[in-house]
Motif scaffolding. Sequence first.
Motif, PDB file in Angstrom:
ATOM      1  N   THR A 389      68.070  37.561  12.549  1.00 17.24           N
ATOM      2  CA  THR A 389      67.449  38.498  13.482  1.00 17.24           C
ATOM      3  C   THR A 389      66.507  37.785  14.440  1.00 17.24           C
ATOM      4  O   THR A 389      66.474  38.083  15.647  1.00 17.24           O
ATOM      5  CB  THR A 389      66.691  39.588  12.705  1.00 17.24           C
ATOM      6  OG1 THR A 389      67.601  40.252  11.818  1.00 17.24           O
ATOM      7  CG2 THR A 389      66.073  40.603  13.647  1.00 17.24           C
ATOM      8  N   GLU A 390      65.746  36.826  13.919  1.00 17.24           N
ATOM      9  CA  GLU A 390      64.859  36.030  14.783  1.00 17.24           C
ATOM     10  C   GLU A 390      65.651  35.313  15.868  1.00 17.24           C
ATOM     11  O   GLU A 390      65.265  35.291  17.041  1.00 17.24           O
ATOM     12  CB  GLU A 390      64.085  35.007  13.944  1.00 17.24           C
ATOM     13  CG  GLU A 390      62.978  35.608  13.107  1.00 17.24           C
ATOM     14  CD  GLU A 390      62.307  34.562  12.224  1.00 17.24           C
ATOM     15  OE1 GLU A 390      62.918  33.494  12.002  1.00 17.24           O
ATOM     16  OE2 GLU A 390      61.177  34.807  11.762  1.00 17.24           O
ATOM     17  N   ARG A 391      66.758  34.742  15.460  1.00 21.31           N
ATOM     18  CA  ARG A 391      67.597  33.995  16.411  1.00 21.31           C
ATOM     19  C   ARG A 391      68.165  34.923  17.486  1.00 21.31           C
ATOM     20  O   ARG A 391      68.112  34.609  18.681  1.00 21.31           O
ATOM     21  CB  ARG A 391      68.730  33.299  15.664  1.00 21.31           C
ATOM     22  CG  ARG A 391      69.580  32.379  16.528  1.00 21.31           C
ATOM     23  CD  ARG A 391      70.533  31.528  15.700  1.00 21.31           C
ATOM     24  NE  ARG A 391      71.421  32.334  14.868  1.00 21.31           N
ATOM     25  CZ  ARG A 391      71.321  32.468  13.552  1.00 21.31           C
ATOM     26  NH1 ARG A 391      70.324  31.867  12.900  1.00 21.31           N
ATOM     27  NH2 ARG A 391      72.171  33.208  12.859  1.00 21.31           N
ATOM     28  N   VAL A 392      68.684  36.087  17.059  1.00 23.59           N
ATOM     29  CA  VAL A 392      69.252  37.034  18.022  1.00 23.59           C
ATOM     30  C   VAL A 392      68.171  37.559  18.953  1.00 23.59           C
ATOM     31  O   VAL A 392      68.360  37.632  20.182  1.00 23.59           O
ATOM     32  CB  VAL A 392      69.942  38.211  17.292  1.00 23.59           C
ATOM     33  CG1 VAL A 392      70.347  39.308  18.291  1.00 23.59           C
ATOM     34  CG2 VAL A 392      71.168  37.724  16.534  1.00 23.59           C
ATOM     35  N   ALA A 393      67.012  37.924  18.396  1.00 24.04           N
ATOM     36  CA  ALA A 393      65.928  38.482  19.214  1.00 24.04           C
ATOM     37  C   ALA A 393      65.439  37.475  20.252  1.00 24.04           C
ATOM     38  O   ALA A 393      65.200  37.836  21.419  1.00 24.04           O
ATOM     39  CB  ALA A 393      64.780  38.919  18.310  1.00 24.04           C
ATOM     40  N   GLU A 394      65.307  36.214  19.855  1.00 22.96           N
ATOM     41  CA  GLU A 394      64.874  35.180  20.803  1.00 22.96           C
ATOM     42  C   GLU A 394      65.928  34.951  21.882  1.00 22.96           C
ATOM     43  O   GLU A 394      65.599  34.753  23.060  1.00 22.96           O
ATOM     44  CB  GLU A 394      64.569  33.874  20.071  1.00 22.96           C
ATOM     45  CG  GLU A 394      63.196  33.832  19.429  1.00 22.96           C
ATOM     46  CD  GLU A 394      62.069  33.956  20.447  1.00 22.96           C
ATOM     47  OE1 GLU A 394      62.201  33.442  21.581  1.00 22.96           O
ATOM     48  OE2 GLU A 394      61.041  34.593  20.120  1.00 22.96           O
ATOM     49  N   ASN A 395      67.192  34.983  21.469  1.00 21.99           N
ATOM     50  CA  ASN A 395      68.284  34.830  22.462  1.00 21.99           C
ATOM     51  C   ASN A 395      68.251  35.972  23.469  1.00 21.99           C
ATOM     52  O   ASN A 395      68.431  35.766  24.677  1.00 21.99           O
ATOM     53  CB  ASN A 395      69.644  34.796  21.760  1.00 21.99           C
ATOM     54  CG  ASN A 395      69.927  33.470  21.101  1.00 21.99           C
ATOM     55  OD1 ASN A 395      69.328  32.456  21.471  1.00 21.99           O
ATOM     56  ND2 ASN A 395      70.835  33.455  20.140  1.00 21.99           N
ATOM     57  N   VAL A 396      68.047  37.200  22.967  1.00 23.45           N
ATOM     58  CA  VAL A 396      67.972  38.368  23.851  1.00 23.45           C
ATOM     59  C   VAL A 396      66.822  38.208  24.838  1.00 23.45           C
ATOM     60  O   VAL A 396      66.966  38.423  26.046  1.00 23.45           O
ATOM     61  CB  VAL A 396      67.811  39.657  23.020  1.00 23.45           C
ATOM     62  CG1 VAL A 396      67.399  40.833  23.926  1.00 23.45           C
ATOM     63  CG2 VAL A 396      69.094  39.997  22.283  1.00 23.45           C
TER      64      VAL A 396
END
Length: 459
Positions: A389-396
Amino acid sequence: MSGFTFNEKQWVLVKYAQAIVRPLSGACILFGFTVLAGYFGSIEILYRPFANGPATNPLTAMCIIVIGLGLRKRNDKKQDEWLQKACALFVIIMASSKIIDVIFSTNISSLITPFQEQVMSELEVGKSNSMGLNSAIMFLCLAICLGLYGFQRLISSQFFAFLALALPTISFTGYAYNLEKFHGQMSILTATTGFALAISALSMTAHIGGLRAFLSPYLGGTIARSQTFLGYMVPSLLGFLLVKTLSSREGSLFGLFVVTICWFMILMIILSAIYQEKIDHERRKGEQLLAKAALSDPLTGLSNRRNFLKFAQEEIRRVARNENEFWLLIIDVDHFKKINDSAGHDMGDQVLVILSEDLKKSVRDVDLVSRIGGEEFSIILVDSSKQGTERVAENVRMNIQKIRIEGWTDINGPITASIGCAKNDGSYTMEETIKFADEALYKAKENGRNQVVFADKIE
């Protein structure tokens, strides 16, 4: 899950029909070689199942083998088309030679018939070994069907396969009613194999035209199949009972009447099925558009708040059963009011649309992206860990910052967004999860915006 799913029925019968093409054609090829082996080894039962009854001619067996080979599709489309055309041409030559022989009393077909001496010797003692006109016409229709399929004329191919199917059906009627004129020199094995080849040829085009409508999982297809069964079986059974009380000549006429009525009814049913399927398709399409309109945001095309809450409730029940978890991301565009006030609502709408496309590209197909407020979006990450989730949120967040919109970002700098994250393992209501994510989002705003914050209570 950036799009929407509807309860579209599976076209199972179409898939089954296409799946039987190879095994059916393979069985026919095996039968053709069995007949030739019977002639080669002088084993009469292999090509004449009933003593003194009609036999399968060697030329018939060759037509069966070649048609069967043409029906066995492979992975190479171009190679398939060439094979289908070649097989079609070969069978057209063989079947046409027999038709010419019958019409003009020539003897061309004997020149290309294997084991011709054995055929002639059995004909001389009164046995029936010739390829009949009905068999030749059936193979000609199948060959034309195969050739048209090779040229991608699928509707026409389906039509000739349907015509080919009529010939063995008439022969079956002849055997059932004991009407020799109906089955002629077509043996019961030839009729059965021809029927299988015609079904196999029809099944290749099961995804289009009348056959698709006939196999439809919807009302039109169900009605068509029921009507076809009753429309053929009832006249056939009544005819079978009545023909036993008639003279030979009257029986032939009545048998012809039964066959004509049955096929006329089938044709009418299929035409009706096509019409019904078109109407039903338009109705289903309209229902889908209405369902999509009810569950989607009109500006961005994303899921709306209603669909977001529905999907979230289903996820809560699922993760509770499976002892899993999902994560909720709430995304708010920073200083969005400034965009509307400075550049107008058209620019604001453009930002929202482009941002929506970017969000859809940032997640998997199983995840749900929604617009739940004016400039507020949500993402439900299915079966995701905190690290994921951290990775996806930062990518977003970074992808939003990279958005370039002429007339805004080139003048005012990048667009940014703040993101609040919370998880749900089935022990929280959706209202609680939204509250936790909103609190995290508020912290992100307080801390200077353009950042990701996770809810403290459920990290």
